[in-house]
Design an enzyme around this catalytic site. Structure first.
Site, PDB file in Angstrom:
ATOM      1  N   CYS A  84       0.795  -1.229   0.000  1.00  0.00           N
ATOM      2  CA  CYS A  84       0.000   0.000   0.000  1.00  0.00           C
ATOM      3  C   CYS A  84       0.830   1.284   0.000  1.00  0.00           C
ATOM      4  O   CYS A  84       0.828   2.036  -0.967  1.00  0.00           O
ATOM      5  CB  CYS A  84      -0.926  -0.008   1.202  1.00  0.00           C
ATOM      6  SG  CYS A  84      -1.956   1.466   1.311  1.00  0.00           S
ATOM      7  N   ASP A 282      -3.975   0.372  -5.839  1.00  0.00           N
ATOM      8  CA  ASP A 282      -2.592   0.456  -5.364  1.00  0.00           C
ATOM      9  C   ASP A 282      -1.829  -0.841  -5.587  1.00  0.00           C
ATOM     10  O   ASP A 282      -0.643  -0.838  -5.926  1.00  0.00           O
ATOM     11  CB  ASP A 282      -2.525   0.875  -3.890  1.00  0.00           C
ATOM     12  CG  ASP A 282      -3.307  -0.047  -2.956  1.00  0.00           C
ATOM     13  OD1 ASP A 282      -4.071  -0.921  -3.429  1.00  0.00           O
ATOM     14  OD2 ASP A 282      -3.160   0.110  -1.722  1.00  0.00           O
ATOM     15  N   ASN A 283      -2.506  -1.983  -5.414  1.00  0.00           N
ATOM     16  CA  ASN A 283      -1.871  -3.295  -5.618  1.00  0.00           C
ATOM     17  C   ASN A 283      -2.945  -4.357  -5.778  1.00  0.00           C
ATOM     18  O   ASN A 283      -4.135  -4.043  -5.788  1.00  0.00           O
ATOM     19  CB  ASN A 283      -0.928  -3.647  -4.457  1.00  0.00           C
ATOM     20  CG  ASN A 283      -1.528  -3.430  -3.090  1.00  0.00           C
ATOM     21  OD1 ASN A 283      -1.098  -2.548  -2.351  1.00  0.00           O
ATOM     22  ND2 ASN A 283      -2.536  -4.198  -2.721  1.00  0.00           N
TER      23      ASN A 283
END
Length: 495
Positions: A84, A282-283
């Site tokens: 994050c 973000d991921n």
């Protein structure tokens, strides 16, 4: 007569100079008027697996789909790290996390932050006449580096009472900022969804992913049954996994409603057409095998962009979203800041920026050179030291597991997830086709043929016929580390 001619010539020169100044002034004014507003919507742990625009016909994401219809989607967009805070630092600086100093999570005992001298996107935009604001999850530091003119909410990490779980309220709270003066604006709209809910330990029940019985203001809850969800191939198809995916879907549909409300506000104020809107995550998803990994499940992510004044001319798009505009070029989150600066007419591009603008791709040109991306993961939680560096082309991926002698470490939310606890407590030795022993203990190099082994289960690194490819990718990786001042470059010489 000579005096009159000289006077006449001087007058002509003065008139021409005045006209030139006026023209430049008018051009400057036009540039100011034409500079777009910018809205960056950042989801938390949202993978490619759960968006209608990317082919999932079960999940309900009508508003994100509508954004893709008005704009375009990238098929090969990648985070540069699967964690994050590090990923958000890349998004907002255009620098890899090992360059800007955000090696791991920012909150509590992890306490990572970017270097004081780093210049972030909101700061650069503010210096160039933009009004800036953030709302929702922040998870960055220090504040002096990632400074916004307006903080509409604080949004601490893992705060279940945060407005970041209530996306319609987020949009409503952004309305006054959007309707501000005539200066262009940058709104960083960062949801907590669909991150796992806190506390993470829920066995034998699934994590709720922020879902709650009383719901959220303005949200019409969309509930999914475990039997109807689509299990991505990098997860085991078990009842436990299906229960958690159903909760994950619900959190995404909630986020989608917030996206819809935000776009409704932009349209009501006549600002939608002249706004650059980016939707990304973000991921990868918060499931073992995805988040905190450099396997594609952890970094291959959605990127939907609606450019200012963009009109989708593909007629078939209206009937089938899979026919809407899409791009095959490989881009990564290090390219986001330079793209935004390009649209904002910020020149020259700061030398600190390591990515490149993909505005040229959005303008329907077919540039060459967008054929590889790099990634750099060092830590997630402070206890999770496991540095990895990666280079990926459309054909091959090489991962360098720098501290491969160590066991691969688990994030708390993944370790305590129902899907993982179910597998471990039942003594199962495989996880979605991968031996758990191989998952926990990795070799120094992993080389995958991404066209023929999309789940990255067949390591080619030690096969003689791939030695040349491996060597070429290692050289690319070293050059990348050299260019980005990666402290872990020294690990090629000694451990």
């Amino acid at each position: 007569m000579k005096y009159i001619k000289t006077l006449t010539l001087s007058t002509v020169i003065l008139v021409l100079c005045a006209a030139n100044v006026a023209a430049k002034s008018e051009q400057s004014k036009n540039n100011e008027v034409n500079r777009p507003n910018i809205v960056m919507i950042v989801a938390d742990d949202h993978g490619l697996d759960a968006i209608g625009a990317y082919g999932n016909n079960v999940i309900q994401t009508p508003n994100i789909n509508a954004l893709a219809r008005d704009g375009s989607r990238f098929e090969n967009a990648f985070a540069t790290v699967s964690s994050c805070s590090p990923s958000r630092s890349v998004i907002l600086t255009g620098q890899h996390n090992h360059t800007n100093g955000m090696y791991g999570l920012q909150h509590k005992q992890h306490h990572f932050s970017s270097f004081d001298e780093v210049r972030s996107l909101p700061v650069m935009l503010s210096e160039n006449g933009y009004r800036t604001a953030r709302i929702g999850k922040y998870h960055l530091g220090p504040n002096s580096v990632f400074k916004f003119d307006n903080v509409l909410s604080e949004g601490a990490a893992n705060d279940m009472a945060s407005i970041a779980r209530s996306p319609v309220e987020m949009a409503q709270k952004s309305e006054a900022f959007i309707s501000g003066d005539s200066a262009p604006f940058f709104l960083y709209f960062a949801s907590d969804d669909p991150h796992r809910g806190y506390p993470f330990k829920t066995y034998p029940e699934p994590n709720q992913f922020g879902n709650r019985e009383q719901g959220y203001p303005g949200i019409k809850q969309v509930v999914y049954q475990p039997g109807e969800v689509l299990v991505p191939p990098y997860l085991p198809d078990t009842p436990a996994a299906r229960k958690e995916i159903a909760q994950y879907y619900q959190a995404i549909s909630r986020l989608d409603e917030g996206v819809g409300k935000l776009i409704e506000i932009l349209k009501a104020q006549g600002k939608y057409d002249n706004t650059l809107i980016l939707y990304l995550s973000d991921n990868g998803i918060a499931f073992p095998g995805a988040k905190t990994n450099l396997y594609d499940a952890g970094i291959h992510l959605p990127l939907i962009v609606k450019a200012p004044a963009q009109k989708n001319s593909i007629k078939a798009c209206a009937k089938n979203i899979q026919n809407c505009a899409r791009h095959q070029q490989m881009v990564s989150w290090v390219d986001l800041t330079p793209t935004v600066l390009d649209y904002a007419h910020v020149t020259p591009m700061p030398e600190s920026v390591q990515g490149k603008s993909f505005k040229i791709i959005l303008e329907n040109e077919q540039p060459t050179g967008w054929d590889h991306v790099f990634a750099s993961h060092t830590m997630h939680e402070v206890m999770m030291y496991y540095p990895m560096r990666m280079v990926r082309t459309k054909q091959y991926k090489l991962i360098w597991n720098i501290a491969h002698e160590l066991s691969y470490p688990f994030a708390a939310d993944l370790q305590q997830s129902l899907v993982w606890q179910d597998v471990r407590r039942r003594g199962i030795t495989q996880y979605a086709g991968r031996q758990i022993e191989d998952f926990l203990h990795r070799p120094e190099f992993e080389l995958f043929d991404m066209k023929n082994d999309r789940q990255e289960q067949h390591n080619l690194a030690d096969l003689a016929q791939f030695s040349t490819i491996k060597h070429e990718l290692i050289q690319q990786l070293k050059a990348f580390q050299q260019h980005t001042q990666d402290p872990w470059l020294t690990k090629w010489q000694y451990q």
